[in-house]
Design a protein around this motif. Structure first.
Motif, short mmCIF file in Angstrom:
data_model
loop_
_atom_site.label_atom_id
_atom_site.label_comp_id
_atom_site.label_asym_id
_atom_site.label_seq_id
_atom_site.Cartn_x
_atom_site.Cartn_y
_atom_site.Cartn_z
N PHE A 152 41.46 27.79 43.19
CA PHE A 152 40.79 28.13 41.95
C PHE A 152 41.66 29.03 41.09
N PRO A 153 41.90 28.69 39.84
CA PRO A 153 42.76 29.53 38.99
C PRO A 153 42.01 30.73 38.48
N PHE A 154 42.08 31.83 39.20
CA PHE A 154 41.39 33.04 38.80
C PHE A 154 41.91 33.53 37.47
N PRO A 155 41.02 33.61 36.49
CA PRO A 155 41.48 34.05 35.17
C PRO A 155 41.79 35.55 35.16
N ASP A 156 42.64 35.93 34.25
CA ASP A 156 43.01 37.34 34.15
C ASP A 156 41.89 38.16 33.52
N ASP A 157 41.15 37.52 32.61
CA ASP A 157 40.07 38.27 31.97
C ASP A 157 38.93 38.45 32.97
N ASP A 158 38.30 39.61 32.93
CA ASP A 158 37.28 39.93 33.92
C ASP A 158 35.91 39.75 33.30
N GLY A 159 35.62 38.54 32.88
CA GLY A 159 34.30 38.26 32.31
C GLY A 159 33.23 38.40 33.37
N ARG A 160 32.02 38.66 32.90
CA ARG A 160 30.90 38.85 33.82
C ARG A 160 29.97 37.67 33.76
N ALA A 161 29.40 37.33 34.92
CA ALA A 161 28.37 36.30 34.94
C ALA A 161 27.16 36.79 34.15
N ASP A 162 26.43 35.86 33.54
CA ASP A 162 25.19 36.20 32.86
C ASP A 162 24.25 36.88 33.85
N GLU A 163 23.73 38.04 33.47
CA GLU A 163 22.96 38.86 34.42
C GLU A 163 21.72 38.14 34.95
N ARG A 164 20.99 37.48 34.08
CA ARG A 164 19.76 36.81 34.53
C ARG A 164 20.08 35.64 35.45
N GLN A 165 21.11 34.90 35.09
CA GLN A 165 21.55 33.79 35.95
C GLN A 165 22.01 34.32 37.31
N PHE A 166 22.74 35.44 37.27
CA PHE A 166 23.24 36.05 38.50
C PHE A 166 22.08 36.41 39.43
N ARG A 167 21.04 37.03 38.87
CA ARG A 167 19.89 37.44 39.71
C ARG A 167 19.16 36.23 40.26
N ARG A 168 19.02 35.17 39.46
CA ARG A 168 18.38 33.94 39.96
C ARG A 168 19.21 33.34 41.09
N ASP A 169 20.53 33.29 40.90
CA ASP A 169 21.39 32.71 41.93
C ASP A 169 21.34 33.54 43.22
N LEU A 170 21.28 34.86 43.04
CA LEU A 170 21.21 35.75 44.21
C LEU A 170 19.95 35.46 45.03
N GLU A 171 18.82 35.31 44.32
CA GLU A 171 17.57 35.02 45.02
C GLU A 171 17.65 33.68 45.75
N ALA A 172 18.27 32.70 45.11
CA ALA A 172 18.40 31.38 45.74
C ALA A 172 19.24 31.48 47.02
N LEU A 173 20.28 32.30 46.99
CA LEU A 173 21.14 32.44 48.16
C LEU A 173 20.47 33.24 49.28
N ARG A 174 19.63 34.18 48.90
CA ARG A 174 18.93 34.98 49.91
C ARG A 174 17.87 34.14 50.62
N GLY A 175 17.40 33.15 49.90
CA GLY A 175 16.42 32.20 50.47
C GLY A 175 15.20 32.89 50.97
N ALA A 215 26.69 41.43 44.85
CA ALA A 215 25.44 41.79 45.52
C ALA A 215 25.31 40.96 46.80
N ARG A 216 24.83 41.62 47.84
CA ARG A 216 24.80 40.97 49.16
C ARG A 216 23.65 39.97 49.26
N PHE A 217 23.94 38.81 49.79
CA PHE A 217 22.87 37.84 50.07
C PHE A 217 22.75 37.54 51.54
N LEU A 218 23.70 38.00 52.34
CA LEU A 218 23.64 37.73 53.77
C LEU A 218 24.21 38.92 54.52
N GLU A 219 23.38 39.50 55.38
CA GLU A 219 23.82 40.62 56.21
C GLU A 219 23.97 40.09 57.63
#
Ligand code: ZN
Length: 132
Positions: free
Chosen positions: A109-132, A14-18
């Protein structure tokens, strides 16, 4: 990446900087908290050497702005800026925070082969923090 336009959100992030010449996306994969990708927008460019001096300057200033936001939001020990593009040859930069408890500080960074997903709620909080 050329064909996708400039979406606010994709399955990957998700975009935080355009910016003027780029978009920065917080990634949804579970690679590392704050892991982001800055994508060059405009004409197709595979290598940064294809940019004019003015384009290169604009692109890097926007990559650095994304980096500053990540520093403010997550306070990493270090940021890595990786230009890879071997599997997707359209100019983009991986911006990867490194934290104090780093399993392999001397390695990219050793990118893992498994494509795990970030926790959705944490992701949305982090996105808001980055959008400032
Ligand atoms: Zn392209």
């Amino acid at each position: 990446m050329c064909a996708q336009g400039r979406p606010d959100e994709t399955e990957h992030g998700a975009r935080f900087l355009e910016g003027e010449v780029s978009d920065a996306y917080l990634q949804k994969s579970n690679v590392q908290r704050g892991y982001s990708v800055v994508v060059w927008r405009g004409r197709h460019v595979a290598e940064p050497t294809e940019l004019s001096p003015d384009e290169a300057s604009r692109y890097w200033l926007e990559v650095l702005e994304a980096g500053r936001r990540i520093e403010r939001a997550f306070e990493p020990v270090k940021l890595n800026y990786d230009l890879l593009g071997n599997s997707l040859p359209h100019l983009h930069t991986h911006v990867i925070p490194r934290y104090a408890r780093d399993p392999k500080p001397g390695w990219p960074f050793p990118f893992p082969d498994d494509d795990g997903r970030a926790d959705e709620r944490q992701f949305r909080r982090d996105l808001e923090a980055l959008r400032g």
